[in-house]
Each structure stands twice: as C-alpha cells, then as structure tokens.
Enzyme design. Sequence first.
Site, PDB file in Angstrom:
ATOM      1  N   LYS A 168       0.897  -1.140  -0.073  1.00 27.42           N
ATOM      2  CA  LYS A 168       0.039  -0.029   0.094  1.00 27.42           C
ATOM      3  C   LYS A 168       0.970   1.274  -0.005  1.00 27.42           C
ATOM      4  CE  LYS A 168      -2.311   3.454   2.451  1.00 27.42           C
ATOM      5  NZ  LYS A 168      -1.928   4.508   1.244  1.00 27.42           N
ATOM      6  N   GLU A 243       9.410   1.645  10.937  1.00 27.44           N
ATOM      7  CA  GLU A 243      10.591   2.666  10.435  1.00 27.44           C
ATOM      8  C   GLU A 243       9.889   4.034  10.584  1.00 27.44           C
ATOM      9  OE1 GLU A 243      13.444   1.538   9.588  1.00 27.44           O
ATOM     10  OE2 GLU A 243      13.538  -0.474   9.266  1.00 27.44           O
ATOM     11  N   CYS A 280      13.769  10.778   6.960  1.00 25.69           N
ATOM     12  CA  CYS A 280      13.781  10.375   8.295  1.00 25.69           C
ATOM     13  C   CYS A 280      15.029  10.473   9.129  1.00 25.69           C
ATOM     14  CB  CYS A 280      13.212   8.989   8.591  1.00 25.69           C
ATOM     15  SG  CYS A 280      14.182   7.771   7.541  1.00 25.69           S
ATOM     16  N   GLU A 378       9.938  16.172  14.862  1.00 28.14           N
ATOM     17  CA  GLU A 378      10.419  16.204  13.543  1.00 28.14           C
ATOM     18  C   GLU A 378       9.642  17.207  12.712  1.00 28.14           C
ATOM     19  OE1 GLU A 378       8.925  12.715  11.165  1.00 28.14           O
ATOM     20  OE2 GLU A 378      11.045  12.293  10.603  1.00 28.14           O
TER      21      GLU A 378
HETATM   22  P1  NAD Z   1       2.338   8.716   7.309  1.00 20.79           P
HETATM   23  O1  NAD Z   1       2.341   8.067   8.763  1.00 20.79           O
HETATM   24  O2  NAD Z   1       1.262   9.740   7.396  1.00 20.79           O
HETATM   25  O3  NAD Z   1       1.878   7.786   5.915  1.00 20.79           O
HETATM   26  C1  NAD Z   1       2.760   6.498   5.722  1.00 20.79           C
HETATM   27  C2  NAD Z   1       1.947   5.519   5.176  1.00 20.79           C
HETATM   28  O4  NAD Z   1       0.798   4.894   6.012  1.00 20.79           O
HETATM   29  C3  NAD Z   1       1.061   5.744   4.067  1.00 20.79           C
HETATM   30  O5  NAD Z   1       1.031   4.950   2.938  1.00 20.79           O
HETATM   31  C4  NAD Z   1      -0.341   6.297   4.815  1.00 20.79           C
HETATM   32  O6  NAD Z   1      -1.273   6.232   3.749  1.00 20.79           O
HETATM   33  C5  NAD Z   1      -0.618   5.268   5.601  1.00 20.79           C
HETATM   34  N1  NAD Z   1      -1.336   5.354   6.746  1.00 20.79           N
HETATM   35  C6  NAD Z   1      -1.776   6.498   7.409  1.00 20.79           C
HETATM   36  N2  NAD Z   1      -2.583   6.499   8.110  1.00 20.79           N
HETATM   37  C7  NAD Z   1      -2.898   5.139   8.256  1.00 20.79           C
HETATM   38  C8  NAD Z   1      -3.613   4.356   9.260  1.00 20.79           C
HETATM   39  N3  NAD Z   1      -4.420   4.640  10.135  1.00 20.79           N
HETATM   40  N4  NAD Z   1      -3.353   2.761   9.147  1.00 20.79           N
HETATM   41  C9  NAD Z   1      -2.563   2.126   8.213  1.00 20.79           C
HETATM   42  N5  NAD Z   1      -1.968   2.997   7.195  1.00 20.79           N
HETATM   43  C10 NAD Z   1      -1.940   4.594   7.342  1.00 20.79           C
HETATM   44  O7  NAD Z   1       3.800   9.167   6.859  1.00 20.79           O
HETATM   45  P2  NAD Z   1       3.910   9.945   5.703  1.00 20.79           P
HETATM   46  O8  NAD Z   1       3.654  11.487   5.857  1.00 20.79           O
HETATM   47  O9  NAD Z   1       3.730   9.462   4.269  1.00 20.79           O
HETATM   48  O10 NAD Z   1       6.003  10.101   5.825  1.00 20.79           O
HETATM   49  C11 NAD Z   1       6.615  10.667   6.438  1.00 20.79           C
HETATM   50  C12 NAD Z   1       6.726   9.943   7.855  1.00 20.79           C
HETATM   51  O11 NAD Z   1       7.543   9.144   7.420  1.00 20.79           O
HETATM   52  C13 NAD Z   1       7.825  10.863   8.461  1.00 20.79           C
HETATM   53  O12 NAD Z   1       7.660  10.689   9.957  1.00 20.79           O
HETATM   54  C14 NAD Z   1       9.144  10.172   8.345  1.00 20.79           C
HETATM   55  O13 NAD Z   1      10.221  10.130   9.422  1.00 20.79           O
HETATM   56  C15 NAD Z   1       8.763   8.794   8.201  1.00 20.79           C
HETATM   57  N6  NAD Z   1       9.860   7.862   7.379  1.00 20.79           N
HETATM   58  C16 NAD Z   1      10.485   6.797   8.008  1.00 20.79           C
HETATM   59  C17 NAD Z   1      11.429   6.362   7.571  1.00 20.79           C
HETATM   60  C18 NAD Z   1      12.351   5.408   8.344  1.00 20.79           C
HETATM   61  O14 NAD Z   1      13.143   4.587   7.770  1.00 20.79           O
HETATM   62  N7  NAD Z   1      12.584   5.447   9.478  1.00 20.79           N
HETATM   63  C19 NAD Z   1      12.045   6.520   6.165  1.00 20.79           C
HETATM   64  C20 NAD Z   1      11.026   7.646   5.567  1.00 20.79           C
HETATM   65  C21 NAD Z   1      10.138   8.037   6.274  1.00 20.79           C
END
Ligand code: NAD
Length: 475
Positions: A168, A243, A280, A378
């Site tokens: 997804k 992550e 991240c 963040e």
């Molecule tokens: P997000 O958490 O908003 O979304 C990530 C994914 O989760 C998307 O596909 C989204 O549709 C899905 N999602 C949202 N709500 C959900 C729910 N209730 N249940 C299941 N899935 C759901 O994050 P984002 O804004 O897309 O990405 C940015 C974040 O990702 C930042 O916090 C960043 O630090 C983190 N990130 C971490 C790493 C790592 O390796 N640690 C790498 C890249 C990004």
Amino acid sequence: MSLELYIDGAWAPSVGTEWIEVLDPSTEKSLTDVPAGDPADVDRAVAAARRALDGWAATAPSERAAVVTRLADELERRQEELTDLVVAEVGTPRRTARWAQVGLGILDLREAVTAARDFPWEQPLRNSVVVREPVGVVGAITPWNYPLHQITAKVGAALIAGCAVVVKASEVAPLTANLLAEAVDAVGVPAGVFNLVHGSGHVVGEALARHADVDMVSFTGSNAVGKRIIELSAATVKRVSLELGGKSAALLLPDLTDDEFARAVPHTVRACYMNGGQSCNAQTRMLVPRERLGVAEELAARAAEAYVPGDPAADTTRLGPMVTATQRDKVLGYVRTALDEGARLVTGSTEPLDGDGYFVAPTVLADVAPDATVAQEEVFGPVLSIIAFDSEEEAVAIANGTVFGIAGAVWSTDSAHAETVARRIRATQIEINGGGFNGAAPFGGFKQSGHGREGGAFGLDEFVEIKSMQFRPTS
Ligand code: NAD
C-alpha cells in the site's frame, strides 16, 4: 503506464468508485488520479498473496534472488523514467532523485541479493537443524518521501525470504509504485507474489493492518500512524516492523581544526536539507561548542543560502518544494514556534515563497534550546537548528535527549575518539567524520524511531521465522 491496482499478476480496477488526485508540488497542478482502493480490494490482494505463498516459499532462495536481480535490472533500464516520476510527484531535485531516490531503490534489491548468498538459511546446531522460513503474507505500508526506496527496501528482502507481499503505497506519491509493478510484471514474478493496492491510510492501510490473513506488517511512516499500526495488529498478534521518524544530531566536537569545522558545517547542512529535509535520517540538530557558535552560524548560513529553491526538474536545482501544502504549512509553523520560544532566524523565512508550488526558504535557526519544540519534534523540511554545548558530556546528553534514535553524526580530529562518542549515541546509523552511506548496514530506529531493521542481511532477518528440528542420535 497503468494506474489501476495490481492484483494476482494482472492490472485490476478497484471495486470502489472514488479516486485520489496526485499533484505536482512544484506547480500545484494535477498529474493524474489513482483509485482510492476499498477493503474488498485488500481482501482480493491478500487472498492472491496467500494462494501464491506456498509455491513461492518452496523455491530455492537462489531462484528467488535471481528474480529480484532481474527486477533490479529492469528498474535500472527504466531509471530515467522513474527519475522523472519521482521529480514530478515528490518534487525531489532531479540530480538527487537520480541517485538517492531511484539509485537507492535499485541498490536495496541488489543488497538483498548479495546478502542472500551467505544468509544462514539452514544451520546445524548440536542435534538440531535450524531453518529460516518466510514469515508469510506481508503488508507493506510506505510513505511518500522516497517512494521507490521505501518499497524496495521491504519488497526485495521479503521476496527473497519467500514471502508474498501486498504493498500500500503513499497516496501522496503513488505513481512510482505503478512503474515498479510494471517492472514486476515484466520480469515474471509469479502471480500473487507481489500485489499493489492504492488508497488512503484510513481505509486500505487499516484494512491491511487488521487483516487476519496478513502475517506481518512492515510500516515506514510517521510515529502517530506507527502507533496505530501496533494497535490494529494486536488483535491477530502480527509481526510488526516500524521505521518511524527522527531528530538526528550532528556533534561537532571541540578538537576540530578550523578547516575541519569549515567542512563539517556545510556537510551537516547537506545532511539536513537532502530531499528538502524530508528524510527520516535528516541531521536537523547541529551541536557546536559554544565558543564556535558565531562561525557555525556564518558557515551554515552560507551553505544554506546556496540551496536556492527552484524547479526540481532542472539539473542544477538543489532545493525543491515541500511535497504538499500541508507539509509546507507544518514546516513554517515549526519555524514560527521556534522564534516564539526564543530562537533566532540566521537565514530563512516564516512565510511561503511567492509563486506556484509549495516552496519554503532554506532555514537556519540559532539560540535553539535543547528542549525547544523545534529541537524535539520532526519538522520534515529544510530547517537546521544550531544548539550550543559546553562539554562533550552535555553534547552526548543533548544528542540522546529526544524520543527518537534513527541516525546521527560525530566529527572529531581524532577518529578513534569520534568512535567512542558515536558508541554513546542511542541511534542506528552514525556517520563518523562524514563517512558515506552503506546499503548493507542496518537501517532503522532506536526508541520511538521504531523497531526492526532494513538493509542487506538485517533486512532479510525481518522477514523470516526461525524454526528448529531436533533429531534423535542414530547410534
Ligand atoms: P504517514 O505515517 O502519514 O503515512 C505513511 C503510510 O501510512 C502512507 O501509506 C499512509 O497512507 C499510511 N497510513 C496513514 N494512516 C494510516 C492508518 N491509520 N493505518 C494504516 N496506514 C495508514 O507518513 P508520511 O507523511 O507518508 O511520511 C513521512 C513520515 O515517514 C515521517 O515521519 C518520516 O520520518 C517517516 N519516515 C521514516 C523512515 C524510516 O526509515 N524510519 C523513512 C522515511 C520516512
């Protein structure tokens, strides 16, 4: 390129009737729409993965690795097309997108293949044989900031481990995933082993995380959603790999010569501003000896001002837009809060840039208290906080003084001493004196940056169950 869902080895329309608009963040114009999937689409994809699982798991790891190699080759062949897509949907400047987005996505697959060769798939242990078997059907939920890499880091390892996956992708930047699915199709991954369902997190993400036939959820994204994934997975005791976010610190130790200090500061600005600060592992806190604050500010301002925001499609651009209007407003909100809490603007702005696109100015803040909001949460934008310290002990405490632990950096004239300090930092990937990225090294988080690791053999570990069989002595 098909914009449908990819289920059971074929492109398929969603059973839902809604669509999600994908915007180009540098123009605010619509690129296209993708289907807003429905829980029934998740059911179909999970059922296809479940049907494919046993056959795929029964193949030899070397055979699965050969398929993943073909996938990496196919992505390499389509590298420019992928780069164009990432530039359009994320706004990453082209030069960075080519290696950090697409290059890294391909490297993930190749590192998983390399790791598979020496991986302990079967080991004798006294009167036992220990075997590593696929964990099963994996739901992979990924963010927008590195839309190819975040998927391939999971899928390469999961496929080689013998799992079947349902991806997804982020609804903010979903298009790269369709090109990946095309590549999966082209190289003959068996039907059902890789599936892609687009949609919102609340509908498709939640349906995957709570699905009784999904054995594991591998999630990359924000902390708030990571916590929700744990809740949803609890009912079926799924394995969960997370992550999450970060607030990484670069420690510039007092023994640095002036020349070394002058190299460390712009390096830190680069490590903070990579992908517009939407990483991240961004080094968002630069910790400097108090007596060097003035020179640190000057050097950081000069380095930051070289990041002139512009069209991400141009080869010379170093800073693109924020991915969405929401993200831009969140970043500017953090800068305003920082100033309200006593920080000083060395360079940058609290206002959006004029014109189309979700652009913000490259920003450096000084007089940031270690416990200020901007130093604890963040930001996910091009905002560097300079924090002064009076002793190495204090610097280590500040570096460790957040709920996160994903990355960091230590700079010292004496690299053995830098290593001693690096060992005290509670985070996963620490650069020493600007040491380069290693795709085989573990990536992930301590503390609230998550659990689980990606990269090379550490990534394979995530997707296997470990089992033992005990044999009776024959004599
Ligand atoms: P997000 O958490 O908003 O979304 C990530 C994914 O989760 C998307 O596909 C989204 O549709 C899905 N999602 C949202 N709500 C959900 C729910 N209730 N249940 C299941 N899935 C759901 O994050 P984002 O804004 O897309 O990405 C940015 C974040 O990702 C930042 O916090 C960043 O630090 C983190 N990130 C971490 C790493 C790592 O390796 N640690 C790498 C890249 C990004």
